[in-house]
Enzyme design. Structure first.
Site, PDB file in Angstrom:
ATOM      1  N   LYS A 199      47.383   9.633  38.909  1.00 35.79           N
ATOM      2  CA  LYS A 199      46.662   9.323  40.159  1.00 35.79           C
ATOM      3  C   LYS A 199      47.173   8.010  40.766  1.00 35.79           C
ATOM      4  O   LYS A 199      47.134   7.820  41.977  1.00 35.79           O
ATOM      5  CB  LYS A 199      45.154   9.332  39.934  1.00 35.79           C
ATOM      6  CG  LYS A 199      44.598   8.214  39.081  1.00 35.79           C
ATOM      7  CD  LYS A 199      44.070   7.062  39.893  1.00 35.79           C
ATOM      8  CE  LYS A 199      43.983   5.803  39.049  1.00 35.79           C
ATOM      9  NZ  LYS A 199      43.452   4.652  39.793  1.00 35.79           N
ATOM     10  N   TRP A 204      40.238  -6.099  35.266  1.00 39.05           N
ATOM     11  CA  TRP A 204      39.470  -5.004  34.667  1.00 39.05           C
ATOM     12  C   TRP A 204      38.914  -5.408  33.305  1.00 39.05           C
ATOM     13  O   TRP A 204      37.755  -5.135  32.998  1.00 39.05           O
ATOM     14  CB  TRP A 204      40.350  -3.753  34.573  1.00 39.05           C
ATOM     15  CG  TRP A 204      39.607  -2.506  34.213  1.00 39.05           C
ATOM     16  CD1 TRP A 204      39.793  -1.723  33.111  1.00 39.05           C
ATOM     17  CD2 TRP A 204      38.542  -1.871  34.956  1.00 39.05           C
ATOM     18  NE1 TRP A 204      38.923  -0.656  33.121  1.00 39.05           N
ATOM     19  CE2 TRP A 204      38.150  -0.716  34.235  1.00 39.05           C
ATOM     20  CE3 TRP A 204      37.883  -2.178  36.144  1.00 39.05           C
ATOM     21  CZ2 TRP A 204      37.130   0.134  34.676  1.00 39.05           C
ATOM     22  CZ3 TRP A 204      36.863  -1.325  36.580  1.00 39.05           C
ATOM     23  CH2 TRP A 204      36.499  -0.195  35.847  1.00 39.05           C
TER      24      TRP A 204
END
Length: 320
Positions: free
Chosen positions: A187, A11
């Site tokens: 999440k 990322w």
């Protein structure tokens, strides 16, 4: 504008690629002996993308901080406290804008990452989080998505969005730091649960997981002083497609591997977040049945199939 990205994993390297793509001067920092940094130095590429020659690589933290006005951090959430402590010893941090691009909570304390960062670095910096759906594999193939920048200062939020918004990533202003951070971290936990359901051939229960999981986290956010509606936005529910259904999701793949008795070798941030949510459940006296079930499966070796069936097929009760 000069932007530094600290962390050169999947990322972090993408964030450097993206900031360069939208027109900024970019420096990417990595640890000298890390496999990712060595690979980028040798080939300027990883499994997902190639970096422009314009992106400068460095292993000097001081140089990276001095270089930039905006500093993006993308490392493991559990390493943030020690890393922020290291940053606090550098005088150059004052007045800079830091953006945390990780989705997690401190495992032992349950603290949000912005709290952890502030405790170590202090109040003399601008601080924001960058959360929401999106996978490197999609972005580099020009598939757009929507994400959230959130901070406790709307002017800081607006400035970051102005500098980073593009046709590839459309940003929204996050107005609830508690809800955005808890939602984004949680999440990943739901992603692990989804992977377990996939591995047990109960994928049809993922709809129930989404509905009940979102409600569960909204109760926690409200108890913590956030806006319970935030979890129905991009940081949590909006990220479910990328986490509960995607082949790219490390958390979903971890959950599936666990119930199939296989080893999953990559970082799944949701594992530590399960611990953190268990801690928050006690601190705020909020029932988190899904998070609790995952805690029992992962850390207490409970049978996954029995535990999840008991969870979803509990005695009849009113939905709301």
């Amino acid at each position: 504008m000069n932007i530094s990205v600290l962390g050169c994993g999947r990322w972090g390297t993408f964030l450097a690629w993206y900031a360069n793509k939208v027109g900024h001067n970019v420096m990417l920092w990595g640890r000298e002996n890390s496999r990712n940094f060595i690979g980028l130095k040798e080939t300027r590429s990883n499994d997902y993308l190639s970096l422009s020659e314009d992106v400068e690589l460095t292993n000097s933290l001081e140089k990276a901080i001095l270089f930039a006005e905006i500093i993006i951090i993308s490392i493991s959430a559990q390493e943030l406290r020690s890393f922020a402590n290291q940053l606090s010893s550098l005088n150059e941090t004052q007045g800079k804008t830091f953006i945390l691009c990780m989705k997690g909570l401190e495992a032992n304390s349950g603290k949000r990452l912005s709290q952890v960062f502030r405790e170590e670095v202090g109040k003399n910096v601008n601080l924001a989080v960058w959360v929401g759906p999106g996978h490197v594999q999609d972005f580099v193939n020009n598939i757009p998505n929507c994400m959230v920048i959130g901070s406790d200062n709307i002017e800081v939020t607006k400035r970051i969005v102005q500098e980073l918004n593009s046709d590839l990533i459309r940003f929204y202003y996050g107005q609830d730091l508690i809800g955005n951070e808890i939602g984004a971290a949680a999440k990943n936990v739901m992603g692990i649960a989804a992977g377990m359901l996939d591995g047990l051939n109960y994928s049809s229960l993922k709809g129930s997981l989404m509905a009940r999981g979102t409600k569960e986290i909204s109760r926690l956010v409200r108890a913590m002083g956030g806006n319970d509606v935030t979890v129905y936005g991009l940081s949590h529910l909006g990220d479910f497609e990328a986490t509960l259904f995607s082949d790219h999701s490390h958390n979903r793949k971890f959950g599936q591997a666990l119930v199939e008795g296989k080893r999953f070798g990559k970082l799944a941030e949701g594992v530590a977040t399960v611990k953190a949510l268990d801690e928050l459940s006690k601190q705020y006296d909020v029932q988190l049945p899904i998070c609790n079930a995952l805690f029992e499966i992962i850390f207490e070796n409970k049978n996954a199939e029995e535990t999840l069936k008991d969870l979803f097929l509990r005695p009849v009760k009113f939905e709301f």
